[in-house]
Design an enzyme around this catalytic site. Structure first.
Site, PDB file in Angstrom:
ATOM      1  N   LYS A 203       5.395  11.581  57.208  1.00 30.67           N
ATOM      2  CA  LYS A 203       4.978  12.339  56.343  1.00 30.67           C
ATOM      3  C   LYS A 203       4.610  12.085  55.014  1.00 30.67           C
ATOM      4  CE  LYS A 203       8.058  13.175  52.855  1.00 30.67           C
ATOM      5  NZ  LYS A 203       6.891  13.503  51.225  1.00 30.67           N
TER       6      LYS A 203
ATOM      7  N   GLU B 297       9.721  -0.685  52.083  1.00 28.48           N
ATOM      8  CA  GLU B 297       8.794  -1.760  51.255  1.00 28.48           C
ATOM      9  C   GLU B 297       8.889  -1.045  50.216  1.00 28.48           C
ATOM     10  OE1 GLU B 297       5.875  -1.709  48.979  1.00 28.48           O
ATOM     11  OE2 GLU B 297       4.099  -1.538  50.704  1.00 28.48           O
TER      12      GLU B 297
ATOM     13  N   CYS C 291       2.318  -1.617  44.360  1.00 27.99           N
ATOM     14  CA  CYS C 291       3.502  -2.316  44.545  1.00 27.99           C
ATOM     15  C   CYS C 291       3.144  -3.734  44.404  1.00 27.99           C
ATOM     16  CB  CYS C 291       4.593  -1.886  45.668  1.00 27.99           C
ATOM     17  SG  CYS C 291       3.248  -1.994  47.618  1.00 27.99           S
TER      18      CYS C 291
ATOM     19  N   GLU D 139       9.334  -1.628  36.700  1.00 29.16           N
ATOM     20  CA  GLU D 139       7.650  -1.311  37.784  1.00 29.16           C
ATOM     21  C   GLU D 139       7.025  -0.005  36.302  1.00 29.16           C
ATOM     22  OE1 GLU D 139       7.984   0.480  41.600  1.00 29.16           O
ATOM     23  OE2 GLU D 139       6.263  -1.007  41.829  1.00 29.16           O
TER      24      GLU D 139
HETATM   25  P1  NAI Z   1       9.399   8.640  45.702  1.00 25.77           P
HETATM   26  O1  NAI Z   1       9.678   6.630  46.695  1.00 25.77           O
HETATM   27  O2  NAI Z   1      10.587   8.843  45.789  1.00 25.77           O
HETATM   28  O3  NAI Z   1       8.186   8.735  46.896  1.00 25.77           O
HETATM   29  C1  NAI Z   1       8.171   7.816  47.583  1.00 25.77           C
HETATM   30  C2  NAI Z   1       8.231   8.790  49.229  1.00 25.77           C
HETATM   31  O4  NAI Z   1       9.069   9.298  49.575  1.00 25.77           O
HETATM   32  C3  NAI Z   1       7.397  10.210  49.441  1.00 25.77           C
HETATM   33  O5  NAI Z   1       5.981  10.950  50.395  1.00 25.77           O
HETATM   34  C4  NAI Z   1       8.575  11.271  49.032  1.00 25.77           C
HETATM   35  O6  NAI Z   1       8.619  12.682  48.897  1.00 25.77           O
HETATM   36  C5  NAI Z   1       9.443  10.921  49.707  1.00 25.77           C
HETATM   37  N1  NAI Z   1      10.814  11.170  49.323  1.00 25.77           N
HETATM   38  C6  NAI Z   1      10.884  11.889  47.843  1.00 25.77           C
HETATM   39  N2  NAI Z   1      12.578  11.021  48.210  1.00 25.77           N
HETATM   40  C7  NAI Z   1      12.708  10.713  49.763  1.00 25.77           C
HETATM   41  C8  NAI Z   1      14.051  11.143  49.881  1.00 25.77           C
HETATM   42  N3  NAI Z   1      15.582  11.091  49.083  1.00 25.77           N
HETATM   43  N4  NAI Z   1      14.514  10.849  51.261  1.00 25.77           N
HETATM   44  C9  NAI Z   1      13.523  10.745  52.232  1.00 25.77           C
HETATM   45  N5  NAI Z   1      12.105  10.600  51.542  1.00 25.77           N
HETATM   46  C10 NAI Z   1      11.931  10.896  50.039  1.00 25.77           C
HETATM   47  O7  NAI Z   1       8.449   7.919  44.823  1.00 25.77           O
HETATM   48  P2  NAI Z   1       7.745   8.502  43.919  1.00 25.77           P
HETATM   49  O8  NAI Z   1       9.345   9.073  43.021  1.00 25.77           O
HETATM   50  O9  NAI Z   1       6.945   8.980  43.508  1.00 25.77           O
HETATM   51  O10 NAI Z   1       7.524   7.644  42.124  1.00 25.77           O
HETATM   52  C11 NAI Z   1       8.831   7.132  41.639  1.00 25.77           C
HETATM   53  C12 NAI Z   1       8.581   5.526  41.308  1.00 25.77           C
HETATM   54  O11 NAI Z   1       8.635   4.297  42.788  1.00 25.77           O
HETATM   55  C13 NAI Z   1       6.734   4.871  41.384  1.00 25.77           C
HETATM   56  O12 NAI Z   1       7.241   5.553  39.809  1.00 25.77           O
HETATM   57  C14 NAI Z   1       6.786   3.581  41.263  1.00 25.77           C
HETATM   58  O13 NAI Z   1       7.669   2.981  40.380  1.00 25.77           O
HETATM   59  C15 NAI Z   1       7.532   4.155  42.732  1.00 25.77           C
HETATM   60  N6  NAI Z   1       7.100   3.493  43.718  1.00 25.77           N
HETATM   61  C16 NAI Z   1       6.453   2.726  44.897  1.00 25.77           C
HETATM   62  C17 NAI Z   1       6.262   2.433  45.727  1.00 25.77           C
HETATM   63  C18 NAI Z   1       5.675   1.193  46.492  1.00 25.77           C
HETATM   64  O14 NAI Z   1       4.245   1.510  46.976  1.00 25.77           O
HETATM   65  N7  NAI Z   1       6.355   0.477  47.176  1.00 25.77           N
HETATM   66  C19 NAI Z   1       4.881   4.054  45.853  1.00 25.77           C
HETATM   67  C20 NAI Z   1       5.255   5.078  45.405  1.00 25.77           C
HETATM   68  C21 NAI Z   1       6.341   5.134  44.553  1.00 25.77           C
END
Ligand code: NAI
Ligand code: MG
Length: 490
Positions: free
Chosen positions: A195, A269, A303, A400
């Site tokens: 996804k 990650e 990240c 972050e």
């Molecule tokens: P998020 O963790 O909500 O989204 C990342 C992925 O997880 C997306 O595909 C989303 O649809 C999915 N997701 C969301 N809730 C889920 C759940 N309960 N179960 C399974 N999958 C789920 O991150 P978001 O809200 O886009 O960004 C928030 C913060 O997270 C950012 O500001 C940043 O600080 C951090 N982040 C870190 C990343 C990294 O590369 N380590 C990447 C994206 C965000």
């Protein structure tokens, strides 16, 4: 010989060196009006939809499926069938052929993918063209090489595929994260349901074309789109054997809680708050480039971004003035312009998060610097920002931000640098800038981070394992290490 005529006017040489617009053509990309889910090699008409936009213009790009638990179930069923009906039993050398083919097709179609990636995600075309696409192809190429050598990678351990992998990826490197997930999973003989993030589904959907072009057996790769609820349906599905997640620490923790006791394999990650440490013997101009690459690359949506700059006190003034000067040369704007250095913020939600943390930084007493900069009227934008006078307790030094915002702290001794660098709940990456090799090794031993870069930053290679510990997650992607989460051993 004739005399050279002296120049009469002082102002004949051009005084302004502005860049003319150099937009990459959008014509290489053909968007459909509407996309379904890619299941068993075909498009599944979605029962619910939403519209994906371009963050640099807010224009709608396409209607996208929002997968329900039932649709996820169909996708998992297709993956299971493909696993059982041949893929897992295929000789590694045969699996490798498909992966090599995918790598080649990505290379051939890289311009199309790069434009689409910048259009849907807001990152500069320079980066999607020169970083995301070559690395995505390299990952498939690299893991293709391992597919028939698993017995050598893990001698005397009888490696076997685990089954269906559920993979959930974020929006900062949409196609590259897809490659990090799919390439090792397939090389090891698994099938996948992936996804993409809700704001950046388009490159994953274009990848379905590549899957077909490569004649991958139906059901080996399935792509479902949607938000966190779709992700949650993948995580909780009973017939998924392994979850690979990249995203926020908050969601990562929730997934870990959900999977505790189920026996499903998990790799996470998550976030980071990396220290980029500059010693007084470092090559300063080079370090400034590394700092800029560390935090303004991909608008800081990284990240492993070097978001906390630790500068040795004796060079503080000099380094900060060089950095500020360099910042004023960064070009912020149209992601499709080949001269753009900093593109659009990926979403309104992310922009609001950045604005909130920057406001907190000012409120807590840090000093803000932003170069003069005109931002486009439409879309989501944030000026590259430096905070000085930052205390370790400030939110901008702890949390972050995931935006183009750097927090600067100082140190006097190497011990103090280590202590401050490790003063974080994360442990994903770090940078060290010094002329002394012995100091690099001394620091690398003490920095609690999965990756330590020395005299460089944000360098990636498929052969090199990447991942964190503490609140940055666990498990490694890339290298031989990256195969292990997709294998069981008999
Ligand atoms: P998020 O963790 O909500 O989204 C990342 C992925 O997880 C997306 O595909 C989303 O649809 C999915 N997701 C969301 N809730 C889920 C759940 N309960 N179960 C399974 N999958 C789920 O991150 P978001 O809200 O886009 O960004 C928030 C913060 O997270 C950012 O500001 C940043 O600080 C951090 N982040 C870190 C990343 C990294 O590369 N380590 C990447 C994206 C965000
Ligand atoms: Mg979220």
């Amino acid at each position: 010989m004739t005399d050279i005529e002296p120049r009469k006017s002082e102002s004949l040489a051009p005084t302004s060196w502005d860049y003319a617009p150099a937009p990459e053509s959008r014509d290489v990309v053909t968007l459909r009006e509407r996309y379904g889910h890619f299941v068993a090699g075909d498009w599944l008409e979605p029962s619910e939809t939403y519209t994906t936009i371009s963050p640099s213009s807010e224009e709608p790009l396409a209607v996208i499926g929002q997968a329900t638990a039932e649709e996820v179930d169909v996708a998992v069923g297709a993956a299971r069938e493909a696993f059982a009906n041949g893929w897992s039993a295929l000789p590694g050398s045969e699996r490798a052929k498909y992966l090599f083919r995918i790598a080649r097709i990505l290379q051939e179609r890289s311009r199309e993918f790069a434009v689409l990636e910048s259009l849907n995600g807001g990152k500069p075309i320079k980066e999607s063209r020169d970083v995301d696409l070559p690395l995505a192809a390299a990952h498939f190429f690299y893991y293709a090489g391992w597919a028939d050598k698993l017995e050598y990678a893990f001698p005397n351990r009888a490696p076997r595929p685990i089954g269906v992998a559920g993979q959930i990826i974020p929006w900062n490197f949409p196609l590259l994260m897809l490659a990090w997930k799919i390439a090792p999973a397939l090389a090891a003989g698994n099938t996948v349901v992936l996804k993409p993030a809700e704001t950046t589904p388009l490159s994953a959907l274009l990848f379905c074309d590549v899957v077909r072009q490569a004649e991958l057996p139906p059901g080996v790769v399935n792509i479902v789109t949607g938000d966190g609820s779709t992700g949650a349906a993948i995580v909780t599905h009973e017939d998924v054997d392994k979850i690979a997640f990249t995203g926020s620490t908050e969601v990562g923790k929730a997934i870990q809680r959900e999977l505790a006791g189920t026996g499903k394999k998990l790799t996470l990650e998550l976030g980071g708050k990396a220290a980029n440490v500059i010693f007084d013997d470092a090559a300063l101009d080079q370090a400034v480039e590394g700092i800029v690459n560390g935090i303004y690359f991909n608008q800081g949506h990284v990240c492993c971004a070097g978001s906390r700059l630790l500068v040795q006190e004796s060079i503080y003034e000099q380094l900060i003035s060089k950095l500020k000067r360099r910042l004023s040369t960064l070009r912020v704007g149209d992601p499709l312009d080949k001269n753009t250095d900093v593109g659009a913020i990926n979403s309104k939600m992310q922009l609001e998060k950045i604005e909130e943390l920057v406001a907190a930084g000012k409120e807590e007493g840090a000093e803000i610097y932003q170069p003069p900069c005109t931002l486009p009227e439409k879309g989501y934008w944030f000026v590259p920002t430096v905070f000085t006078n930052v205390a370790q307790s400030y939110r901008i030094a702890q949390e972050e931000i995931f935006g183009p915002v750097l927090s600067v702290l100082t140190f006097r001794t190497p011990d103090e640098a280590v202590e401050k660098a490790n003063n974080t709940m994360y442990g994903l990456s770090a940078g060290v800038w010094t002329e002394k090799g012995s100091r690099i090794l001394w620091m690398a031993e003490r920095l609690r981070a999965g990756v330590v870069w020395a005299n460089t930053y944000n360098r990636f290679d498929p052969t090199s394992p990447f991942g964190g510990y503490r609140e940055s997650g666990f498990g490694r992607e890339g290298g031989r290490h990256g195969l292990e989460p997709y294998l069981r051993f008999e």
